[in-house]
Design a protein around this motif. Structure first.
Motif, PDB file in Angstrom:
ATOM      1  N   MET A   1       0.850  -1.195   0.000  1.00 30.44           N
ATOM      2  CA  MET A   1       0.000   0.000   0.000  1.00 30.44           C
ATOM      3  C   MET A   1       0.881   1.239   0.000  1.00 30.44           C
ATOM      4  O   MET A   1       1.849   1.330   0.760  1.00 30.44           O
ATOM      5  N   ASP A  91      -8.637  -0.334  -4.409  1.00 26.34           N
ATOM      6  CA  ASP A  91      -8.703  -0.781  -5.790  1.00 26.34           C
ATOM      7  C   ASP A  91     -10.181  -0.970  -6.152  1.00 26.34           C
ATOM      8  O   ASP A  91     -10.883  -1.745  -5.501  1.00 26.34           O
ATOM      9  N   GLU A  96      -9.234  -3.977  -2.673  1.00 23.17           N
ATOM     10  CA  GLU A  96      -8.022  -4.017  -1.854  1.00 23.17           C
ATOM     11  C   GLU A  96      -7.569  -2.602  -1.504  1.00 23.17           C
ATOM     12  O   GLU A  96      -7.519  -1.724  -2.378  1.00 23.17           O
ATOM     13  N   ALA A  98      -5.269   0.382  -1.349  1.00 20.32           N
ATOM     14  CA  ALA A  98      -4.148   0.639  -2.244  1.00 20.32           C
ATOM     15  C   ALA A  98      -3.266   1.792  -1.792  1.00 20.32           C
ATOM     16  O   ALA A  98      -2.075   1.833  -2.123  1.00 20.32           O
ATOM     17  N   GLU A 325       6.056   2.047   0.368  1.00 17.45           N
ATOM     18  CA  GLU A 325       5.190   0.896   0.117  1.00 17.45           C
ATOM     19  C   GLU A 325       5.181   0.003   1.349  1.00 17.45           C
ATOM     20  O   GLU A 325       6.234  -0.374   1.866  1.00 17.45           O
TER      21      GLU A 325
END
Length: 329
Positions: A1, A91, A96, A98, A325
């Motif tokens: 993410m 998403d 999901e 993101a 991330e």
């Protein structure tokens, strides 16, 4: 993410692109192509504050997100902003999570950008004098955004604290081309102005009809739990536009006291709200019909604005590989 902080969001969000993206999003909202359910809020009455949840889906921008925003008007004048927020982007295909974004910067930018969109749609083409009422985050953002859509030559800044008005005028002078000056009163700021941007938490109206020039366009974004930004005379005489009738006319605190109060008092009906911005964009409702007409955009904020802003930020970050991330477990 993807995780992006405030400074990264500010660096990645292109204001001109945002104004254009908001035009599409507002048209989608009015046409029923975007989803932005009524926000829900937990109230903090002892601080006149709230914590609101604002989910939104804009298929044309391929973005699904939700914002959590706190609104604490008593933060005005302190180091903390009145609006603080987080945004989670999901998403739209799988659901999901993101991206996690600072939402404070997005809230400031998208609010001012939609006001600028209203200026593009409703202000006279020859509007050159801007009155900025308020000295906080939104005052700063509105001055920057409105200069993108009209040839502003002079900006007048007024607030409750003359020192803060002077400081903001000096700051804006260093980054904007127009002549920027602080003035002592709201009335002086409005006298002869072509555009007025009200960005206050004032309990008393800062927009009053006797102070207004013919043909002025007004944007009003203030959250005023103890009062209103705009007087009855202005509301009743102006061509009134909103982001969403459903949102603007929802019970307070979701809706706007500026509209709900005169409706309650029998001065106007809900039909006095002439158009949503998206209806003007799509051509199903007209905008300004004469140079002398007073036009008013009353904003309460809707999630599709945050959604398209978040989409622009995430796309820019992915293209530049900016941000941290992390993996959710």
């Amino acid at each position: 993410m993807l995780v992006l902080g405030r400074s990264q969001v500010e660096a990645l969000l292109d204001l001109d692109a945002l104004i254009d993206a908001l035009a599409t999003a507002m048209a989608d909202l009015s046409a029923g192509r975007a989803s932005a359910p009524d926000r829900v809020a937990a109230l903090v009455p002892e601080r006149e504050g709230l914590l609101a949840a604002m989910p939104g889906y804009v298929p044309s921008a391929a973005v699904l997100m939700s914002k959590l925003v706190s609104l604490f008007p008593h933060n005005a004048g302190t180091p903390l902003p009145t609006h603080q927020a987080l945004i989670v982007v999901f998403d739209p295909v799988t659901g999901e999570p993101a991206a996690l974004l600072d939402g404070t910067a997005i809230t400031a930018a998208r609010t001012a950008a939609c006001s600028a969109l209203s200026v593009r749609l409703l202000a006279r083409e020859d509007a050159t004098v801007l009155a900025v009422l308020g000295t906080g985050v939104q005052a700063r953002s509105h001055a920057r955004a409105i200069c993108r859509v009209r040839p502003i030559r002079q900006i007048r800044v007024a607030g409750r604290d003359p020192a803060k008005a002077a400081a903001l005028a000096e700051e804006l002078s260093s980054v904007l081309e127009p002549d920027v000056r602080a003035v002592p009163t709201y009335a002086e700021a409005l006298d002869g102005s072509d555009i007025a941007a009200a960005t206050t938490h004032s309990p008393e109206p800062v927009i009053r009809h006797p102070w207004l020039a013919s043909g002025v366009h007004i944007t009003s974004v203030g959250y005023n739990p103890a009062g209103r930004e705009i007087d009855d005379a202005t509301i009743t005489r102006a061509l009134v536009c909103v982001e969403s009738r459903q949102a603007a006319l929802a019970p307070f605190p979701a809706g706007s006291n500026d509209l709900l109060s005169p409706i309650r008092d029998g001065l106007i009906t809900a039909e006095h709200v002439h158009a949503e911005l998206g209806e003007i964009i799509s051509g199903t409702k007209p905008g300004r019909t004469s140079p002398d007409q007073i036009t008013l955009y009353k904003s309460v904020g809707v999630a599709v604005q945050d959604a398209v802003a978040a989409a622009l930020v995430v796309t820019a970050a992915r293209e530049r590989t900016i941000g941290e991330e992390i993996t959710l477990r």
